[in-house]
Design a protein around this motif. Structure first.
Motif, PDB file in Angstrom:
ATOM      1  N   HIS A 143       0.829  -1.215   0.000  1.00  0.00           N
ATOM      2  CA  HIS A 143       0.000   0.000   0.000  1.00  0.00           C
ATOM      3  C   HIS A 143       0.860   1.260   0.000  1.00  0.00           C
ATOM      4  CE1 HIS A 143       0.543  -0.769   4.381  1.00  0.00           C
ATOM      5  NE2 HIS A 143       0.576   0.553   4.463  1.00  0.00           N
ATOM      6  N   HIS A 144       2.138   1.139   0.393  1.00  0.00           N
ATOM      7  CA  HIS A 144       3.044   2.278   0.277  1.00  0.00           C
ATOM      8  C   HIS A 144       3.508   2.467  -1.163  1.00  0.00           C
ATOM      9  CE1 HIS A 144       4.351   2.181   4.808  1.00  0.00           C
ATOM     10  NE2 HIS A 144       3.072   2.480   4.626  1.00  0.00           N
ATOM     11  N   LEU A 145       3.669   1.361  -1.877  1.00  0.00           N
ATOM     12  CA  LEU A 145       4.129   1.420  -3.262  1.00  0.00           C
ATOM     13  C   LEU A 145       3.006   1.763  -4.240  1.00  0.00           C
ATOM     14  CD1 LEU A 145       6.493  -1.695  -3.489  1.00  0.00           C
ATOM     15  CD2 LEU A 145       7.176   0.684  -3.791  1.00  0.00           C
ATOM     16  N   GLU A 146       1.795   1.277  -3.941  1.00  0.00           N
ATOM     17  CA  GLU A 146       0.708   1.345  -4.913  1.00  0.00           C
ATOM     18  C   GLU A 146      -0.344   2.399  -4.588  1.00  0.00           C
ATOM     19  OE1 GLU A 146       0.880  -3.436  -6.044  1.00  0.00           O
ATOM     20  OE2 GLU A 146      -0.625  -2.679  -4.637  1.00  0.00           O
ATOM     21  N   TYR A 147      -0.003   3.355  -3.724  1.00  0.00           N
ATOM     22  CA  TYR A 147      -1.005   4.346  -3.330  1.00  0.00           C
ATOM     23  C   TYR A 147      -1.500   5.159  -4.526  1.00  0.00           C
ATOM     24  CZ  TYR A 147       2.724   7.825  -3.633  1.00  0.00           C
ATOM     25  OH  TYR A 147       3.738   8.624  -4.088  1.00  0.00           O
ATOM     26  N   ALA A 148      -0.646   5.313  -5.565  1.00  0.00           N
ATOM     27  CA  ALA A 148      -1.044   6.080  -6.753  1.00  0.00           C
ATOM     28  C   ALA A 148      -1.402   5.168  -7.920  1.00  0.00           C
ATOM     29  CB  ALA A 148       0.075   7.036  -7.158  1.00  0.00           C
ATOM     30  N   GLY A 149      -1.401   3.861  -7.706  1.00  0.00           N
ATOM     31  CA  GLY A 149      -1.716   2.928  -8.779  1.00  0.00           C
ATOM     32  C   GLY A 149      -0.588   1.945  -9.017  1.00  0.00           C
ATOM     33  N   LEU A 150      -0.707   1.168 -10.096  1.00  0.00           N
ATOM     34  CA  LEU A 150       0.237   0.095 -10.383  1.00  0.00           C
ATOM     35  C   LEU A 150       1.445   0.538 -11.200  1.00  0.00           C
ATOM     36  CD1 LEU A 150      -2.383  -2.673 -11.138  1.00  0.00           C
ATOM     37  CD2 LEU A 150      -0.642  -2.788  -9.347  1.00  0.00           C
ATOM     38  N   ARG A 151       1.347   1.653 -11.893  1.00  0.00           N
ATOM     39  CA  ARG A 151       2.457   2.065 -12.743  1.00  0.00           C
ATOM     40  C   ARG A 151       3.691   2.440 -11.922  1.00  0.00           C
ATOM     41  NH1 ARG A 151       4.875   6.532 -14.936  1.00  0.00           N
ATOM     42  NH2 ARG A 151       5.671   6.295 -17.064  1.00  0.00           N
ATOM     43  N   SER A 152       3.486   3.105 -10.793  1.00  0.00           N
ATOM     44  CA  SER A 152       4.604   3.596  -9.989  1.00  0.00           C
ATOM     45  C   SER A 152       5.543   2.478  -9.533  1.00  0.00           C
ATOM     46  CB  SER A 152       4.088   4.374  -8.776  1.00  0.00           C
ATOM     47  OG  SER A 152       5.154   4.808  -7.974  1.00  0.00           O
TER      48      SER A 152
END
Length: 283
Positions: free
Chosen positions: A88-97
């Motif tokens: 949830h820290h990595l994907e807070y803005a979606g899957l591309r990040s």
């Protein structure tokens, strides 16, 4: 294996903070009072139960008269923080990040070794298979819909796979071949791609038969999916977090595990026969 490594790293850092405090002649309560913290914060950091923030590190070293060591301590703590990152820290803005975040490691590596018992590894996937995987993750974790952008970034790994100067060794459990991801048409295209890739001289795809015995792999312990980049970096995807290991001892541990799994796997024509059998079942 993985969680204990991150725990040990936090504990090691905590012991270094404790040594600084004791060298200054401060008790835990004394340091807490000087820093304006609750005494339990000192205990949690020193016991490895809490990773200090950058500001915590600055204050701790300042109160212990060791500000000249701040750069070293900040780097060590950052390494521990990067070792275990909840999704949830990595994907807070979606899957591309998160897809973009790992690409520098992929771009710089020339030897890739992977083991999986869950899905076909990323570079070996067709675009349709990748889209199905990303869509499933999006739905399961309730993320914003940027699947197409994430797909575009992830497919850059196909360019690396096409580079004959890079070597790929991949070990799959046999059950991965029969695990339906997307539609039957997606499965057929994916299995066909595996057969084609296994003819490439720089790609070695091997399969461990009898997936039901997967839990007994590598000395009786279950093994999580992982990638080894060159001999310097290991990436592990857990249900709740993304983990990285760069310490020599950790990398050597995964190399030994991969060697054990590689030795149990069938390659070449034998692997292709197993893929063809899965292809027949899919059709």
């Amino acid at each position: 294996m993985t969680s204990s490594a991150s725990d040990q790293a936090r504990e090691a850092i905590g012991q270094r903070f404790r040594s600084l405090r004791e060298a200054r002649g401060l008790t835990g309560r004394g340091l807490a009072a000087a820093a304006g913290w609750h005494p339990t914060k000192i205990s949690k950091i020193e016991r490895g139960r809490m990773t200090p923030s950058a500001e915590d590190v600055r204050i701790w070293l300042d109160r212990c008269g060791a500000s000249d060591q701040e750069e070293e301590f900040q780097a060590a703590v950052a390494g521990v923080r990067e070792m275990y990152i909840p999704w949830h820290h990595l994907e807070y803005a979606g899957l591309r990040s998160p897809q973009a975040k790992v690409m520098p490691v992929w771009d710089s590596a020339h030897q890739f070794r992977a083991y999986t018992h869950s899905i076909i590894p990323g570079p070996l996937q067709t675009g349709e298979y990748t889209r199905a995987v990303l869509s499933s993750i999006r739905d399961r974790r309730g993320l914003v819909d940027d699947v197409e952008l994430a797909l575009e970034t992830r497919l850059r790994k196909h360019e690396l796979l096409a580079d004959p100067s890079r070597k790929f060794e991949v070990v799959l459990e046999e059950c991965v071949l029969g695990r339906m991801v997307g539609s039957p048409e997606v499965a057929v295209k994916q299995l066909t791609r595996l057969i084609e890739l296994n003819y490439l001289p720089h790609v070695d795809i091997r399969i461990i038969p009898h997936c039901a015995e997967a839990a007994s792999r590598s000395g009786g312990w279950p093994v999580e999916d992982f990638w080894i980049f060159d001999r310097a970096h290991v990436a592990v995807e857990l249900v709740g977090a993304y983990m990285t290991f760069t310490a020599d001892a950790d990398v050597r541990n995964y190399e030994k595990t991969f060697s054990d799994l590689f030795g149990q796997a069938v390659g070449g024509a034998g692997a292709r026969r197993m893929i063809v059998k899965a292809l027949e079942d899919a059709t």
